[in-house]
Motif scaffolding. Structure first.
Motif, PDB file in Angstrom:
ATOM      1  N   UNK A   1     131.135  45.595 -23.815  1.00 20.60           N
ATOM      2  CA  UNK A   1     132.526  45.311 -23.482  1.00 20.60           C
ATOM      3  C   UNK A   1     133.444  46.374 -24.075  1.00 20.60           C
ATOM      4  N   UNK A   2     134.674  46.367 -23.577  1.00 21.22           N
ATOM      5  CA  UNK A   2     135.663  47.360 -23.986  1.00 21.22           C
ATOM      6  C   UNK A   2     136.560  46.789 -25.090  1.00 21.22           C
ATOM      7  N   UNK A   3     136.708  47.569 -26.166  1.00 22.50           N
ATOM      8  CA  UNK A   3     137.582  47.185 -27.268  1.00 22.50           C
ATOM      9  C   UNK A   3     139.035  47.512 -26.926  1.00 22.50           C
ATOM     10  N   UNK A   4     140.014  46.986 -27.692  1.00 19.68           N
ATOM     11  CA  UNK A   4     141.427  47.259 -27.396  1.00 19.68           C
ATOM     12  C   UNK A   4     141.751  48.749 -27.298  1.00 19.68           C
ATOM     13  N   UNK A   5     141.071  49.566 -28.070  1.00 23.04           N
ATOM     14  CA  UNK A   5     141.324  51.011 -28.017  1.00 23.04           C
ATOM     15  C   UNK A   5     140.712  51.703 -26.824  1.00 23.04           C
ATOM     16  N   UNK A   6     139.904  50.998 -26.064  1.00 25.10           N
ATOM     17  CA  UNK A   6     139.307  51.570 -24.867  1.00 25.10           C
ATOM     18  C   UNK A   6     137.838  51.925 -24.993  1.00 25.10           C
ATOM     19  N   UNK A   7     137.295  52.030 -26.207  1.00 18.69           N
ATOM     20  CA  UNK A   7     135.893  52.415 -26.362  1.00 18.69           C
ATOM     21  C   UNK A   7     134.984  51.227 -26.060  1.00 18.69           C
ATOM     22  N   UNK A   8     133.776  51.569 -25.594  1.00 15.92           N
ATOM     23  CA  UNK A   8     132.793  50.553 -25.265  1.00 15.92           C
ATOM     24  C   UNK A   8     131.898  50.264 -26.468  1.00 15.92           C
ATOM     25  N   UNK A   9     131.508  49.011 -26.618  1.00 16.05           N
ATOM     26  CA  UNK A   9     130.599  48.621 -27.693  1.00 16.05           C
ATOM     27  C   UNK A   9     129.703  47.503 -27.196  1.00 16.05           C
ATOM     28  N   UNK A  10     128.588  47.287 -27.877  1.00 10.95           N
ATOM     29  CA  UNK A  10     127.656  46.227 -27.513  1.00 10.95           C
ATOM     30  C   UNK A  10     127.642  45.139 -28.581  1.00 10.95           C
ATOM     31  N   UNK A  11     127.506  43.913 -28.167  1.00  9.50           N
ATOM     32  CA  UNK A  11     127.270  42.810 -29.089  1.00  9.50           C
ATOM     33  C   UNK A  11     125.985  42.125 -28.646  1.00  9.50           C
ATOM     34  N   UNK A  12     125.129  41.841 -29.614  1.00  8.57           N
ATOM     35  CA  UNK A  12     123.823  41.265 -29.320  1.00  8.57           C
ATOM     36  C   UNK A  12     123.648  39.988 -30.132  1.00  8.57           C
ATOM     37  N   UNK A  13     123.155  38.948 -29.498  1.00  9.06           N
ATOM     38  CA  UNK A  13     122.944  37.680 -30.181  1.00  9.06           C
ATOM     39  C   UNK A  13     122.677  36.584 -29.179  1.00  9.06           C
ATOM     40  N   UNK A  14     122.954  35.349 -29.573  1.00  8.10           N
ATOM     41  CA  UNK A  14     122.719  34.191 -28.713  1.00  8.10           C
ATOM     42  C   UNK A  14     124.016  33.805 -28.011  1.00  8.10           C
ATOM     43  N   UNK A  15     123.925  33.592 -26.722  1.00  3.80           N
ATOM     44  CA  UNK A  15     125.095  33.137 -25.970  1.00  3.80           C
ATOM     45  C   UNK A  15     125.406  31.705 -26.382  1.00  3.80           C
ATOM     46  N   UNK A  16     126.562  31.513 -27.013  1.00  7.49           N
ATOM     47  CA  UNK A  16     126.929  30.207 -27.548  1.00  7.49           C
ATOM     48  C   UNK A  16     127.751  29.392 -26.559  1.00  7.49           C
ATOM     49  N   UNK A  17     128.618  30.059 -25.813  1.00  2.16           N
ATOM     50  CA  UNK A  17     129.434  29.357 -24.816  1.00  2.16           C
ATOM     51  C   UNK A  17     129.907  30.340 -23.753  1.00  2.16           C
ATOM     52  N   UNK A  18     130.263  29.790 -22.606  1.00  2.00           N
ATOM     53  CA  UNK A  18     130.718  30.609 -21.482  1.00  2.00           C
ATOM     54  C   UNK A  18     131.634  29.762 -20.613  1.00  2.00           C
ATOM     55  N   UNK A  19     132.838  30.276 -20.353  1.00  2.00           N
ATOM     56  CA  UNK A  19     133.744  29.589 -19.439  1.00  2.00           C
ATOM     57  C   UNK A  19     134.372  30.604 -18.497  1.00  2.00           C
ATOM     58  N   UNK A  20     135.393  30.214 -17.776  1.00  2.00           N
ATOM     59  CA  UNK A  20     135.989  31.080 -16.756  1.00  2.00           C
ATOM     60  C   UNK A  20     136.733  32.264 -17.348  1.00  2.00           C
ATOM     61  N   UNK A  21     137.085  32.213 -18.636  1.00  3.32           N
ATOM     62  CA  UNK A  21     137.890  33.260 -19.241  1.00  3.32           C
ATOM     63  C   UNK A  21     137.121  34.138 -20.230  1.00  3.32           C
TER      64      UNK A  21
ATOM     65  N   UNK B   1     136.029  37.891 -20.417  1.00  2.10           N
ATOM     66  CA  UNK B   1     135.214  38.338 -19.288  1.00  2.10           C
ATOM     67  C   UNK B   1     135.794  39.597 -18.663  1.00  2.10           C
ATOM     68  N   UNK B   2     137.115  39.720 -18.700  1.00  6.62           N
ATOM     69  CA  UNK B   2     137.758  40.892 -18.097  1.00  6.62           C
ATOM     70  C   UNK B   2     137.406  42.183 -18.825  1.00  6.62           C
ATOM     71  N   UNK B   3     136.964  42.082 -20.078  1.00  6.23           N
ATOM     72  CA  UNK B   3     136.640  43.279 -20.857  1.00  6.23           C
ATOM     73  C   UNK B   3     135.163  43.661 -20.783  1.00  6.23           C
ATOM     74  N   UNK B   4     134.372  42.863 -20.095  1.00 12.49           N
ATOM     75  CA  UNK B   4     132.925  43.097 -20.052  1.00 12.49           C
ATOM     76  C   UNK B   4     132.567  44.056 -18.928  1.00 12.49           C
ATOM     77  N   UNK B   5     131.794  45.075 -19.275  1.00  8.58           N
ATOM     78  CA  UNK B   5     131.318  46.016 -18.257  1.00  8.58           C
ATOM     79  C   UNK B   5     129.885  45.703 -17.830  1.00  8.58           C
ATOM     80  N   UNK B   6     129.101  45.076 -18.710  1.00  4.89           N
ATOM     81  CA  UNK B   6     127.727  44.694 -18.370  1.00  4.89           C
ATOM     82  C   UNK B   6     127.247  43.635 -19.348  1.00  4.89           C
ATOM     83  N   UNK B   7     126.402  42.751 -18.880  1.00  6.79           N
ATOM     84  CA  UNK B   7     125.846  41.707 -19.742  1.00  6.79           C
ATOM     85  C   UNK B   7     124.555  41.228 -19.122  1.00  6.79           C
ATOM     86  N   UNK B   8     123.571  40.961 -19.966  1.00  8.23           N
ATOM     87  CA  UNK B   8     122.289  40.489 -19.450  1.00  8.23           C
ATOM     88  C   UNK B   8     121.511  39.761 -20.543  1.00  8.23           C
TER      89      UNK B   8
END
Length: 309
Positions: free
Chosen positions: A17-37, A53-60
């Motif tokens: 996902x994209x941080x406020x400054x614009x750079x991309x970073x990865x977060x790895x762990x367990x998906x705890x919750x997911x909603x429309x936002x 969700x709007x800041x995510x470029x890829x997720x799997x």
């Protein structure tokens, strides 16, 4: 966002996902919750990371950390370091352990590494060590290994032929560090209430030295109405969390207390740099094995005790 849905909750994922400054970073762990936002990923250190969700470029989804042969060798020794015996000695790199006969693990040879001499000679040193202490010569040997066959060729046999294999299970810490359903106390030292729940009847004399002997160990407990009803022990060796001594008062079983103890220890370990966790259980303990497998644990190896007598 692509690749994730509600069915992935509780499983390991990686989210770019994209941080406020614009750079991309990865977060790895367990998906705890997911909603429309947004979604929340829980890291191994128990920290929840919320991502829009709007800041995510890829997720799997991703599989658990793979266990390499070198990891198995490391874990084999780590299990001994996490719960050290009262007395230890070495034959080359092999570890001899004695604790006045209390528990097989604390009174057996751990043949890890090179004994520095022919096998037959190393086994004679092993027998002498236990003879001097009035204990039967035992060796904790992984089932199906070359060393297992070599011990048997030297005349060593199963010391507990009627007992099932002991399983060593492991998983990624982030799979088991969810928020416990009960309040879990984690202390540096066990008190009389902890020991009173951990053991049915009198506490064996060597037990405190073995349980409290690790350089970095803690003791978890859950209280109901002021009474300790569930306990467990955790020890850190490198990035490994070992969990043992889990016991629930018979009157309070089947309420998820053992799982809560495990989660409390996992959350403590994450803040200490833990990444993986292991535990041991007899294969015949079907209820415990089922619980651990449902939490994401998988078999690393299994062992039996061999003896020359």
């Amino acid at each position: 966002m692509s690749g994730l849905s509600a069915r992935d909750i509780g499983h390991r994922v990686v989210v770019r996902h994209r941080l406020p400054g614009g750079q991309l970073t990865d977060v790895l762990g367990v998906l705890q919750s997911l909603d429309a936002e947004s979604l929340v990923v829980r890291h191994a250190d128990s920290t929840p990371y919320a991502v829009r969700l709007a800041d995510i470029s890829a997720a799997k989804p991703i599989p658990p950390l793979p266990l390499r042969p070198v990891d198995v060798e490391q874990l084999f020794l780590t299990t001994a370091l996490g719960r050290p015996a009262v007395e230890t000695s070495y034959v080359g790199q092999w570890l001899l352990r004695a604790s006045e006969g209390w528990t097989g693990r604390a009174n057996s040879l751990l043949p890890a590494g090179d004994p520095g001499m022919p096998l037959a000679e190393a086994l004679k040193h092993t027998e002498a060590f236990y003879d001097e202490r009035g204990l039967p010569p035992l060796a904790l040997v992984r089932v199906g290994t070359t060393l297992d066959a070599e011990f048997r060729q030297q005349g060593w046999v199963e010391s507990r032929p009627g007992e099932s294999d002991a399983l060593v299970l492991l998983t990624s810490l982030d799979l088991v560090n969810g928020v416990p359903a009960y309040e879990v106390e984690v202390n540096d030292h066990p008190d009389a209430d902890w020991y009173g729940t951990a053991f049915e009847g009198e506490v064996p004399a060597p037990a405190p030295a073995v349980m409290e002997g690790a350089p970095k160990a803690v003791f978890a407990s859950i209280r109901e109405g002021g009474k300790v009803v569930a306990v467990g022990r955790g020890s850190m060796t490198g990035h490994w969390l070992g969990i043992d001594g889990v016991r629930v008062d018979p009157a309070y079983r089947r309420r998820g207390l053992a799982t809560a103890v495990l989660q409390g220890l996992a959350r403590w370990s994450g803040a200490q740099g833990g990444r993986r966790t292991y535990l041991e259980v007899l294969e015949s303990n079907a209820a415990a094995v089922s619980t651990y497998l449902s939490l994401g644990y998988a078999e690393a190896y299994r062992y039996r005790y061999l003896t020359s007598r």
